[in-house]
Motif scaffolding. Structure first.
Motif, PDB file in Angstrom:
ATOM      1  N   ILE A 123       0.864  -1.192   0.000  1.00 28.32           N
ATOM      2  CA  ILE A 123       0.000   0.000   0.000  1.00 28.32           C
ATOM      3  C   ILE A 123       0.896   1.237   0.000  1.00 28.32           C
ATOM      4  CG2 ILE A 123      -1.783   1.250   1.299  1.00 28.32           C
ATOM      5  CD1 ILE A 123      -2.532  -1.478   2.587  1.00 28.32           C
ATOM      6  N   LYS A 124       0.701   2.093  -1.016  1.00 26.65           N
ATOM      7  CA  LYS A 124       1.580   3.275  -1.106  1.00 26.65           C
ATOM      8  C   LYS A 124       0.776   4.566  -1.150  1.00 26.65           C
ATOM      9  CE  LYS A 124       5.569   1.305  -3.401  1.00 26.65           C
ATOM     10  NZ  LYS A 124       5.836   0.842  -4.757  1.00 26.65           N
ATOM     11  N   ASN A 125       1.089   5.459  -0.238  1.00 27.83           N
ATOM     12  CA  ASN A 125       0.494   6.804  -0.204  1.00 27.83           C
ATOM     13  C   ASN A 125      -1.018   6.801  -0.374  1.00 27.83           C
ATOM     14  OD1 ASN A 125       3.065   7.926   0.037  1.00 27.83           O
ATOM     15  ND2 ASN A 125       3.353   7.851  -2.181  1.00 27.83           N
ATOM     16  N   LEU A 126      -1.672   5.893   0.311  1.00 29.85           N
ATOM     17  CA  LEU A 126      -3.118   5.733   0.155  1.00 29.85           C
ATOM     18  C   LEU A 126      -3.866   6.806   0.958  1.00 29.85           C
ATOM     19  CD1 LEU A 126      -5.112   3.633  -1.167  1.00 29.85           C
ATOM     20  CD2 LEU A 126      -5.351   2.685   1.123  1.00 29.85           C
ATOM     21  N   SER A 127      -4.752   7.513   0.260  1.00 32.13           N
ATOM     22  CA  SER A 127      -5.556   8.543   0.927  1.00 32.13           C
ATOM     23  C   SER A 127      -7.026   8.350   0.589  1.00 32.13           C
ATOM     24  CB  SER A 127      -5.139   9.942   0.475  1.00 32.13           C
ATOM     25  OG  SER A 127      -3.816  10.215   0.897  1.00 32.13           O
ATOM     26  N   LEU A 151      -8.091   8.631   5.564  1.00 32.65           N
ATOM     27  CA  LEU A 151      -6.747   8.037   5.426  1.00 32.65           C
ATOM     28  C   LEU A 151      -5.838   9.086   4.791  1.00 32.65           C
ATOM     29  CD1 LEU A 151      -7.656   4.530   3.893  1.00 32.65           C
ATOM     30  CD2 LEU A 151      -7.206   5.056   6.299  1.00 32.65           C
ATOM     31  N   SER A 152      -4.631   9.255   5.356  1.00 33.21           N
ATOM     32  CA  SER A 152      -3.717  10.278   4.839  1.00 33.21           C
ATOM     33  C   SER A 152      -2.376   9.675   4.457  1.00 33.21           C
ATOM     34  CB  SER A 152      -3.463  11.352   5.900  1.00 33.21           C
ATOM     35  OG  SER A 152      -4.656  11.842   6.411  1.00 33.21           O
ATOM     36  N   GLN A 153      -2.147   9.516   3.162  1.00 32.34           N
ATOM     37  CA  GLN A 153      -0.819   9.088   2.663  1.00 32.34           C
ATOM     38  C   GLN A 153      -0.305   7.862   3.414  1.00 32.34           C
ATOM     39  OE1 GLN A 153       1.353  10.958   0.298  1.00 32.34           O
ATOM     40  NE2 GLN A 153      -0.605  11.836  -0.261  1.00 32.34           N
ATOM     41  N   ALA A 177     -13.527   3.021  -3.441  1.00 35.26           N
ATOM     42  CA  ALA A 177     -12.325   3.466  -4.168  1.00 35.26           C
ATOM     43  C   ALA A 177     -11.554   4.470  -3.318  1.00 35.26           C
ATOM     44  CB  ALA A 177     -12.737   4.116  -5.478  1.00 35.26           C
ATOM     45  N   PRO A 178     -10.225   4.411  -3.331  1.00 31.17           N
ATOM     46  CA  PRO A 178      -9.455   5.432  -2.603  1.00 31.17           C
ATOM     47  C   PRO A 178      -9.501   6.763  -3.345  1.00 31.17           C
ATOM     48  CG  PRO A 178      -7.966   3.916  -3.746  1.00 31.17           C
ATOM     49  CD  PRO A 178      -9.358   3.415  -3.989  1.00 31.17           C
ATOM     50  N   SER A 179      -9.160   7.857  -2.676  1.00 29.03           N
ATOM     51  CA  SER A 179      -9.078   9.157  -3.351  1.00 29.03           C
ATOM     52  C   SER A 179      -7.780   9.232  -4.145  1.00 29.03           C
ATOM     53  CB  SER A 179      -9.124  10.296  -2.338  1.00 29.03           C
ATOM     54  OG  SER A 179     -10.266  10.187  -1.534  1.00 29.03           O
ATOM     55  N   SER A 180      -6.700   8.675  -3.590  1.00 27.73           N
ATOM     56  CA  SER A 180      -5.420   8.615  -4.316  1.00 27.73           C
ATOM     57  C   SER A 180      -4.542   7.545  -3.688  1.00 27.73           C
ATOM     58  CB  SER A 180      -4.715   9.975  -4.267  1.00 27.73           C
ATOM     59  OG  SER A 180      -4.464  10.338  -2.933  1.00 27.73           O
ATOM     60  N   GLY A 181      -3.447   7.225  -4.362  1.00 27.13           N
ATOM     61  CA  GLY A 181      -2.519   6.211  -3.861  1.00 27.13           C
ATOM     62  C   GLY A 181      -2.636   4.913  -4.631  1.00 27.13           C
TER      63      GLY A 181
END
Ligand SMILES: Nc1ncnc2c1ncn2[C@@H]1O[C@H](COP(=O)(O)OP(=O)(O)OP(=O)(O)O)[C@@H](O)[C@H]1O
Length: 291
Positions: free
Chosen positions: A5-9, A18-20, A52-56
């Protein structure tokens, strides 16, 4: 199989659930420990491809979340936090129904798999009983049985020990431990005892971030020489509890036994204690860095 899991926000409106977040999860039993509202459920849902995540980025071996979700669903079994069971069905009928939903069409294959998972969760002798007659622990074991259908390499469980009595909790943890011999079992919990006895690795989460990832022993090593215990009266207890380095309190015969975090003797009569996971958890959640 491993999960990277990388930089998941994840943001809900302006709220960062969730922050990075970064985590690396290999086989065995992995404990995700954190207070309520810290983002554990959000993370579990993302891993189960339900949100779905926002980013990462998340990779399950070679499979990339967002691109290979259909394949990922075949390797992931999920026991959600709030899990509805059909009270009027027997354990066996319920599993048959879920197996059909999971696309295991052939009746012979279904029967074989249901037999196998019922054995794994130790419910074979209760298969013909209606779910409404099951105890809390048995219900959670049916929950794991449905997650095991299709033989996934990864089992994700969200706060599965909540509401179980102490004996059921221990049995349930032991069962997850056995399942983790040849799989990844992810156990999310806010109960330190769940992790202490069963997980080979853990992450401590707080407010959408990972504060520590590693083996429980590593965390305990880092706490060595920093936890002190002292027996005090009510007034002294109130004073120490208001300080930032207070960890926990236990009522004893002649007053209160307090545990505090300190690099040197905090008060005259304090003695050095052997650190436990709860000390480490309280220290990290309390904002202390443990290096
Ligand atoms: N659908 C949503 N919309 C808005 N905010 C949400 C939503 N889902 C969760 N949150 C918020 O995001 C944060 C993290 O929630 P999450 O359920 O992931 O935490 P948790 O650690 O699993 O806690 P719990 O054990 O209480 O479920 C919380 O502050 C929660 O209120």
């Amino acid at each position: 199989m491993n999960i990277q899991i990388k930089n998941l926000s994840k943001k809900y409106g302006n709220h960062h659930a969730l922050s990075q977040l970064n985590l690396s999860i290999g086989s065995g039993m992995f404990g995700l420990l954190g207070p309520n509202g810290t983002g554990k459920t959000t993370l579990m849902k993302i891993l189960a491809t339900l949100q779905a995540p926002s980013s990462g980025e998340v990779r399950f071996g070679e499979l990339l979340l967002g691109k290979d979700d259909h394949e990922i669903r075949k390797v992931v079994g999920y026991l959600p936090q709030h899990f509805g069971l059909y009270e009027r069905l027997t354990g066996e009928e319920f599993l048959d129904y879920i197996a059909i939903l999971k696309g295991i069409r052939h009746p012979v294959h279904r029967k074989k798999q249901i037999d196998a998972v019922l054995e794994e969760v130790n419910l074979a002798d209760k298969r013909k009983f209606k779910i409404r007659t099951y105890s809390g622990g048995m219900r959670q074991r049916v929950g794991i049985a449905q997650a095991l259908l299709g033989n996934p390499q990864i089992i994700i469980t969200d706060e599965p020990t909540v509401g179980l009595d102490p004996e059921e909790r221990i049995r349930f943890r032991n069962m997850l431990g056995e399942l983790s011999v040849d799989r990844i079992v992810l156990l999310s919990t806010h109960i330190v005892g769940d992790i202490e006895t069963s997980c080979t690795e853990l992450a401590i989460m707080h407010a959408g971030n990972v504060l520590f990832q590693g083996q429980p022993e590593t965390l305990l090593d880092r706490m060595e020489g920093k936890v002190w215990t002292t027996i005090v009266n009510k007034q002294e207890s109130a004073e120490i509890r208001s300080k930032k380095n207070f960890l926990s309190q236990r009522t004893v015969q002649n007053g209160y036994e307090l545990r505090v975090l300190s690099d040197e003797t905090p008060i005259g009569q304090a003695v050095l204690a052997s650190p436990n996971l709860e000390d480490a958890y309280m220290a990290l959640i309390g904002g202390h860095s443990i290096e």
